[in-house]
Write a protein that holds these residues in place. Structure first.
Motif, PDB file in Angstrom:
ATOM      1  N   ASP A 102      -0.844   4.150   3.538  1.00 12.72           N
ATOM      2  CA  ASP A 102       0.541   4.616   3.423  1.00 12.72           C
ATOM      3  C   ASP A 102       1.418   3.733   2.538  1.00 12.72           C
ATOM      4  O   ASP A 102       2.395   4.204   1.973  1.00 12.72           O
ATOM      5  CB  ASP A 102       1.194   4.681   4.813  1.00 12.72           C
ATOM      6  CG  ASP A 102       0.697   5.862   5.634  1.00 12.72           C
ATOM      7  OD1 ASP A 102      -0.086   6.669   5.095  1.00 12.72           O
ATOM      8  OD2 ASP A 102       1.089   5.975   6.817  1.00 12.72           O
ATOM      9  N   HIS A 103       1.093   2.448   2.448  1.00  7.62           N
ATOM     10  CA  HIS A 103       2.053   1.545   1.806  1.00  7.62           C
ATOM     11  C   HIS A 103       1.504   0.657   0.700  1.00  7.62           C
ATOM     12  O   HIS A 103       2.270  -0.112   0.122  1.00  7.62           O
ATOM     13  CB  HIS A 103       2.709   0.661   2.872  1.00  7.62           C
ATOM     14  CG  HIS A 103       3.571   1.413   3.823  1.00  7.62           C
ATOM     15  ND1 HIS A 103       4.857   1.784   3.524  1.00  7.62           N
ATOM     16  CD2 HIS A 103       3.330   1.890   5.064  1.00  7.62           C
ATOM     17  CE1 HIS A 103       5.378   2.445   4.547  1.00  7.62           C
ATOM     18  NE2 HIS A 103       4.478   2.514   5.497  1.00  7.62           N
ATOM     19  N   PHE A 104       0.239   0.719   0.423  1.00 10.86           N
ATOM     20  CA  PHE A 104      -0.280  -0.186  -0.597  1.00 10.86           C
ATOM     21  C   PHE A 104      -0.793   0.514  -1.840  1.00 10.86           C
ATOM     22  O   PHE A 104      -1.533  -0.076  -2.630  1.00 10.86           O
ATOM     23  CB  PHE A 104      -1.331  -1.132  -0.003  1.00 10.86           C
ATOM     24  CG  PHE A 104      -0.709  -2.225   0.835  1.00 10.86           C
ATOM     25  CD1 PHE A 104      -0.192  -1.960   2.090  1.00 10.86           C
ATOM     26  CD2 PHE A 104      -0.609  -3.516   0.348  1.00 10.86           C
ATOM     27  CE1 PHE A 104       0.400  -2.954   2.857  1.00 10.86           C
ATOM     28  CE2 PHE A 104      -0.022  -4.519   1.111  1.00 10.86           C
ATOM     29  CZ  PHE A 104       0.485  -4.237   2.362  1.00 10.86           C
ATOM     30  N   TRP A 105      -0.391   1.756  -2.020  1.00 14.69           N
ATOM     31  CA  TRP A 105      -0.686   2.440  -3.274  1.00 14.69           C
ATOM     32  C   TRP A 105       0.627   2.895  -3.886  1.00 14.69           C
ATOM     33  O   TRP A 105       1.576   3.218  -3.145  1.00 14.69           O
ATOM     34  CB  TRP A 105      -1.631   3.621  -3.045  1.00 14.69           C
ATOM     35  CG  TRP A 105      -3.051   3.234  -3.285  1.00 14.69           C
ATOM     36  CD1 TRP A 105      -3.790   3.461  -4.404  1.00 14.69           C
ATOM     37  CD2 TRP A 105      -3.925   2.512  -2.387  1.00 14.69           C
ATOM     38  NE1 TRP A 105      -5.055   2.914  -4.274  1.00 14.69           N
ATOM     39  CE2 TRP A 105      -5.157   2.321  -3.048  1.00 14.69           C
ATOM     40  CE3 TRP A 105      -3.776   1.975  -1.103  1.00 14.69           C
ATOM     41  CZ2 TRP A 105      -6.235   1.655  -2.478  1.00 14.69           C
ATOM     42  CZ3 TRP A 105      -4.830   1.293  -0.530  1.00 14.69           C
ATOM     43  CH2 TRP A 105      -6.050   1.146  -1.212  1.00 14.69           C
ATOM     44  N   PRO A 106       0.685   2.918  -5.217  1.00 14.43           N
ATOM     45  CA  PRO A 106       1.918   3.358  -5.869  1.00 14.43           C
ATOM     46  C   PRO A 106       2.259   4.794  -5.456  1.00 14.43           C
ATOM     47  O   PRO A 106       1.370   5.563  -5.084  1.00 14.43           O
ATOM     48  CB  PRO A 106       1.584   3.303  -7.358  1.00 14.43           C
ATOM     49  CG  PRO A 106       0.255   2.669  -7.505  1.00 14.43           C
ATOM     50  CD  PRO A 106      -0.359   2.524  -6.174  1.00 14.43           C
TER      51      PRO A 106
ATOM     52  N   ASP B  62       7.928 -10.424  -2.304  1.00  9.53           N
ATOM     53  CA  ASP B  62       7.162  -9.947  -3.447  1.00  9.53           C
ATOM     54  C   ASP B  62       6.443  -8.638  -3.185  1.00  9.53           C
ATOM     55  O   ASP B  62       6.406  -7.740  -4.023  1.00  9.53           O
ATOM     56  CB  ASP B  62       6.110 -11.012  -3.749  1.00  9.53           C
ATOM     57  CG  ASP B  62       6.013 -11.276  -5.217  1.00  9.53           C
ATOM     58  OD1 ASP B  62       6.990 -11.825  -5.754  1.00  9.53           O
ATOM     59  OD2 ASP B  62       4.971 -10.916  -5.805  1.00  9.53           O
ATOM     60  N   GLU B  63       5.869  -8.525  -2.018  1.00 16.20           N
ATOM     61  CA  GLU B  63       5.091  -7.338  -1.676  1.00 16.20           C
ATOM     62  C   GLU B  63       5.983  -6.220  -1.146  1.00 16.20           C
ATOM     63  O   GLU B  63       5.495  -5.141  -0.788  1.00 16.20           O
ATOM     64  CB  GLU B  63       4.042  -7.678  -0.614  1.00 16.20           C
ATOM     65  CG  GLU B  63       3.028  -8.708  -1.037  1.00 16.20           C
ATOM     66  CD  GLU B  63       1.898  -8.101  -1.868  1.00 16.20           C
ATOM     67  OE1 GLU B  63       1.843  -6.872  -2.018  1.00 16.20           O
ATOM     68  OE2 GLU B  63       1.069  -8.885  -2.373  1.00 16.20           O
ATOM     69  N   GLY B  64       7.263  -6.506  -1.030  1.00 16.24           N
ATOM     70  CA  GLY B  64       8.190  -5.444  -0.631  1.00 16.24           C
ATOM     71  C   GLY B  64       8.336  -5.245   0.872  1.00 16.24           C
ATOM     72  O   GLY B  64       8.836  -4.215   1.312  1.00 16.24           O
ATOM     73  N   GLU B  84      11.652  -0.941   4.872  1.00 13.93           N
ATOM     74  CA  GLU B  84      10.896   0.104   5.560  1.00 13.93           C
ATOM     75  C   GLU B  84       9.410  -0.267   5.632  1.00 13.93           C
ATOM     76  O   GLU B  84       8.776  -0.152   6.688  1.00 13.93           O
ATOM     77  CB  GLU B  84      11.072   1.431   4.796  1.00 13.93           C
ATOM     78  CG  GLU B  84      10.570   2.644   5.546  1.00 13.93           C
ATOM     79  CD  GLU B  84      11.036   2.671   6.997  1.00 13.93           C
ATOM     80  OE1 GLU B  84      12.243   2.412   7.235  1.00 13.93           O
ATOM     81  OE2 GLU B  84      10.199   2.913   7.888  1.00 13.93           O
ATOM     82  N   LYS B  85       8.884  -0.721   4.521  1.00 13.13           N
ATOM     83  CA  LYS B  85       7.472  -1.139   4.473  1.00 13.13           C
ATOM     84  C   LYS B  85       7.202  -2.275   5.453  1.00 13.13           C
ATOM     85  O   LYS B  85       6.146  -2.321   6.099  1.00 13.13           O
ATOM     86  CB  LYS B  85       7.112  -1.584   3.056  1.00 13.13           C
ATOM     87  CG  LYS B  85       5.661  -1.980   2.856  1.00 13.13           C
ATOM     88  CD  LYS B  85       5.361  -2.285   1.391  1.00 13.13           C
ATOM     89  CE  LYS B  85       3.938  -2.761   1.187  1.00 13.13           C
ATOM     90  NZ  LYS B  85       3.632  -3.072  -0.231  1.00 13.13           N
ATOM     91  N   GLY B  86       8.147  -3.162   5.579  1.00 15.53           N
ATOM     92  CA  GLY B  86       8.009  -4.263   6.521  1.00 15.53           C
ATOM     93  C   GLY B  86       8.022  -3.773   7.958  1.00 15.53           C
ATOM     94  O   GLY B  86       7.219  -4.183   8.782  1.00 15.53           O
TER      95      GLY B  86
END
Lengths: 151, 151
Positions: A102-106, B62-64, B84-86
Motif C-alpha cells: 500500500d505504501h512503498f510503491w509510487p 525521508d521515507e515520508g 498518513e503513511k506513518g
DNA sequence: CAAGTGGGTTCATTTGTTGAACCCACTGTC
DNA sequence: GACAGTGGGTTCAACAAATGAACCCACTTG
C-alpha cells in the motif's frame, strides 16, 4: 558499546523489534514460511553472505522460531524447520506485506508480486482488526497501559 | 561493503524490512503513534544516542512517515508529526505487539504492559485477517505469485 | 582421483552504533 | 550583563557487526 538490546524490555514491540530489527531476519523468515528449509537454498535465493545467513539462522533457532533437524546421515545434513512460534510470526510478516504494497510503491504502481491463496489463487488483502469486534484499529483510539490496574 | 538495501526489491516485505530493519525505528514509531513528537522526549524516553535518534528521525522524514514541522520561532523549534503513511504503519506495530505478548514471555507470565482502547480502557487483542472473509490467515495456505498472470 | 554438493567458518575491510562532549539560538533569573 | 537552562542537534573515538571472498570438511558420483 555493543548494540542496545530489548529482549528483556517490558514492551512487546521492543522484544519483537530486537529480533526482527535487522534486514535479513524478516526476509529469511518470509522464505521459510513459503517452504524454504535448506541453507543453500536461502543463500542462493537471498544472495546473502554465508556468514550473515549462518548467524541469522542460529539466532532464529536460539529464539525458538526454528529447529535444526537432521534429514540425512552420511554425510550429516540439517534443515531448518519452523516451530509453532516461527509460524506464528506470519501475522507480522503479512502485516508488513500489506503495509508495503500500500505504501512503498509510487502512485498508480503496484508491486510485481502479490500474496494469494494457494488453492484458489485469489489475491489476499490482509488487515489488522480487533479480535472481538472485527473492526480495524485506529492508533489514535489506542493506548498502552499497565496490565491489571489501568493507571 | 555497505549494508544491503531492499528499498527497490520486488517484494513488499523486503521494502518494509529495509525501513523497519533496525532496532530503533519500530520503537521510535511506537512512541510517535502514542503521541510523542519532540526530539528531547524521544531521547529521554528511549535512552538512545542523540546521533542515532537524529539519523532515525531523518530517515522517517525521508521515507515520508513523518514531517518535520516548525512549532515556534525565536528560537526555531521543530517537532516530528506522523503523516498518513506513518499512521498506517500502526498495523505492523500492532501485529508485532500481539506476536510479542503471545510468544516472548515465559509460560504463565504476561507482559506488564497491555494495548487498550483509550476510552473504555478495555484490552485490545489484535489479529490479522483476510479483509473479505474476515478469517485468520494460515501461512500454509498462502503463496507469493506474480501479479496478473498467476504462474 | 577429480569434481560436485551441502553446510558451514575465517578473514580483512568497511560501515554503523554508541556515549560523551560539544555547539548554537534563545529565554529567564540574579 | 553574566550565567543557567532548554530544545535540537553535530562531532568524535572506540567498538561491533555486515560484507564478499576464500577456505574447510565429509561425503558421493563419474
Amino acid at each position: 558499546m555493543r548494540r542496545t538490546r530489548f529482549d528483556t524490555d517490558p514492551c512487546p514491540i521492543a522484544r519483537v523489534a530486537d529480533l526482527f530489527g535487522d534486514w535479513w531476519t524478516p526476509i529469511v523468515l518470509r522464505d521459510a514460511l513459503f517452504g524454504m528449509q535448506r541453507f543453500e537454498d536461502f543463500q542462493k535465493n537471498l544472495d546473502v553472505s554465508r556468514a550473515t545467513l549462518s548467524s541469522r539462522l542460529a539466532r532464529l533457532v536460539d529464539e525458538g522460531l526454528m529447529e535444526r533437524v537432521e534429514y540425512q546421515q552420511n554425510p550429516v545434513r540439517h534443515e531448518y524447520v519452523l516451530t509453532e512460534k516461527g509460524r506464528a510470526a506470519s501475522d507480522v510478516l503479512i502485516a508488513m506485506w500489506r503495509y508495503g504494497e500500500d505504501h512503498f510503491w509510487p502512485e498508480r504502481e503496484q508491486p510485481p508480486l502479490e500474496l494469494a491463496f494457494r488453492e484458489s489463487r485469489a489475491t489476499v488483502r490482509a488487515t489488522v482488526v480487533d479480535e472481538i469486534t472485527g473492526r480495524p484499529l485506529d492508533p489514535d483510539e489506542l493506548r498502552m497501559q499497565r496490565r491489571g490496574r489501568p493507571s
